[in-house]
Scaffold this motif. Structure first.
Motif, PDB file in Angstrom:
ATOM      1  N   SER A  68       0.839  -1.194   0.000  1.00 44.09           N
ATOM      2  CA  SER A  68       0.000   0.000   0.000  1.00 44.09           C
ATOM      3  C   SER A  68       0.881   1.254   0.000  1.00 44.09           C
ATOM      4  CB  SER A  68      -0.894  -0.019   1.237  1.00 44.09           C
ATOM      5  OG  SER A  68      -1.723   1.113   1.249  1.00 44.09           O
ATOM      6  N   CYS A  69       0.487   2.254  -0.795  1.00 44.31           N
ATOM      7  CA  CYS A  69       1.283   3.484  -0.880  1.00 44.31           C
ATOM      8  C   CYS A  69       0.399   4.675  -1.254  1.00 44.31           C
ATOM      9  CB  CYS A  69       2.400   3.332  -1.904  1.00 44.31           C
ATOM     10  SG  CYS A  69       1.816   2.982  -3.584  1.00 44.31           S
ATOM     11  N   SER A  70       0.949   5.870  -1.061  1.00 43.33           N
ATOM     12  CA  SER A  70       0.276   7.093  -1.491  1.00 43.33           C
ATOM     13  C   SER A  70       1.240   8.009  -2.253  1.00 43.33           C
ATOM     14  CB  SER A  70      -0.301   7.843  -0.288  1.00 43.33           C
ATOM     15  OG  SER A  70       0.727   8.197   0.618  1.00 43.33           O
ATOM     16  N   ASP A  71       2.499   7.546  -2.394  1.00 42.71           N
ATOM     17  CA  ASP A  71       3.519   8.322  -3.098  1.00 42.71           C
ATOM     18  C   ASP A  71       4.612   7.372  -3.582  1.00 42.71           C
ATOM     19  OD1 ASP A  71       4.553  11.264  -3.531  1.00 42.71           O
ATOM     20  OD2 ASP A  71       6.280  10.112  -2.835  1.00 42.71           O
ATOM     21  N   GLY A  72       5.183   7.670  -4.739  1.00 45.21           N
ATOM     22  CA  GLY A  72       6.233   6.829  -5.297  1.00 45.21           C
ATOM     23  C   GLY A  72       7.461   6.708  -4.419  1.00 45.21           C
ATOM     24  N   GLN A  74       7.622   5.940  -1.510  1.00 47.51           N
ATOM     25  CA  GLN A  74       7.421   4.827  -0.582  1.00 47.51           C
ATOM     26  C   GLN A  74       7.709   3.472  -1.245  1.00 47.51           C
ATOM     27  OE1 GLN A  74       3.311   5.773   0.102  1.00 47.51           O
ATOM     28  NE2 GLN A  74       3.757   6.903   1.992  1.00 47.51           N
ATOM     29  N   CYS A  75       8.061   3.495  -2.520  1.00 48.32           N
ATOM     30  CA  CYS A  75       8.220   2.253  -3.290  1.00 48.32           C
ATOM     31  C   CYS A  75       9.620   2.125  -3.877  1.00 48.32           C
ATOM     32  CB  CYS A  75       7.215   2.220  -4.447  1.00 48.32           C
ATOM     33  SG  CYS A  75       5.504   2.467  -3.947  1.00 48.32           S
ATOM     34  N   THR A  79       7.295   4.306  -8.056  1.00 46.41           N
ATOM     35  CA  THR A  79       6.000   4.442  -8.724  1.00 46.41           C
ATOM     36  C   THR A  79       4.914   3.811  -7.873  1.00 46.41           C
ATOM     37  OG1 THR A  79       7.087   4.298 -10.881  1.00 46.41           O
ATOM     38  CG2 THR A  79       4.712   3.944 -10.844  1.00 46.41           C
ATOM     39  N   CYS A  80       3.926   4.647  -7.507  1.00 49.14           N
ATOM     40  CA  CYS A  80       2.752   4.178  -6.779  1.00 49.14           C
ATOM     41  C   CYS A  80       1.573   4.252  -7.757  1.00 49.14           C
ATOM     42  CB  CYS A  80       2.499   5.066  -5.562  1.00 49.14           C
ATOM     43  SG  CYS A  80       1.054   4.589  -4.589  1.00 49.14           S
ATOM     44  N   LYS A  85      -3.519   1.806  -5.652  1.00 52.29           N
ATOM     45  CA  LYS A  85      -2.868   2.440  -4.501  1.00 52.29           C
ATOM     46  C   LYS A  85      -1.812   1.516  -3.907  1.00 52.29           C
ATOM     47  CE  LYS A  85      -6.735   5.425  -3.497  1.00 52.29           C
ATOM     48  NZ  LYS A  85      -7.779   5.810  -2.610  1.00 52.29           N
ATOM     49  N   THR A  86      -1.045   0.881  -4.827  1.00 49.07           N
ATOM     50  CA  THR A  86       0.026  -0.027  -4.422  1.00 49.07           C
ATOM     51  C   THR A  86       1.288   0.262  -5.229  1.00 49.07           C
ATOM     52  OG1 THR A  86      -0.660  -1.706  -6.020  1.00 49.07           O
ATOM     53  CG2 THR A  86      -1.562  -1.893  -3.789  1.00 49.07           C
ATOM     54  N   CYS A  87       2.415  -0.203  -4.693  1.00 47.92           N
ATOM     55  CA  CYS A  87       3.695  -0.054  -5.388  1.00 47.92           C
ATOM     56  C   CYS A  87       3.697  -0.877  -6.671  1.00 47.92           C
ATOM     57  CB  CYS A  87       4.833  -0.505  -4.480  1.00 47.92           C
ATOM     58  SG  CYS A  87       5.070   0.547  -3.029  1.00 47.92           S
TER      59      CYS A  87
END
Length: 112
Positions: A68-72, A74-75, A79-80, A85-87
């Motif tokens: 789960s992510c809201s911004d790239g 975090q991955c 790319t999110c 709403k996932t990597c």
């Protein structure tokens, strides 16, 4: 008329392919190619008349695919994906679909 157009179209497309395979020419391009190769990539070109250079790296599965992510940021892929709403699942792949940046959906336009 159609056969002549078809021949012209094929000749045009074939002439475009050569540009993508051109080796680095300038000192900046040569430095980029050396750095790219040191990172396991390959010097490449894209865009109209193959004017834009980039480092093409081998694709590999992302360790955090589906997280789960809201911004790239975090991955691993940077790319999110907005739809899930996932990597993104693959590192070193271009994604031509909406992504999330700071929780907001951004539409991605692909060059080619």
């Amino acid at each position: 008329m159609k056969p002549a157009f078809l021949v012209f179209a094929v000749m045009f497309l074939v002439s475009c392919v050569d540009g993508y395979e051109r080796p680095p020419k300038t000192s900046d391009e040569k430095a980029m190619a050396a750095s790219c190769q040191a990172e396991g990539g390959q010097f490449a070109r894209t865009g109209i008349a193959a004017q834009m250079t980039y480092c093409k790296k081998p694709e590999q599965p992302a360790k955090d695919a589906g997280k789960s992510c809201s911004d790239g940021s975090q991955c691993e892929t940077q790319t999110c994906l907005a739809a899930t709403k996932t990597c993104a699942p693959v590192v070193n792949r271009s994604y031509c679909e909406p992504i999330l940046e700071r929780g907001e959906t951004i539409n991605v336009l692909c060059a080619d």
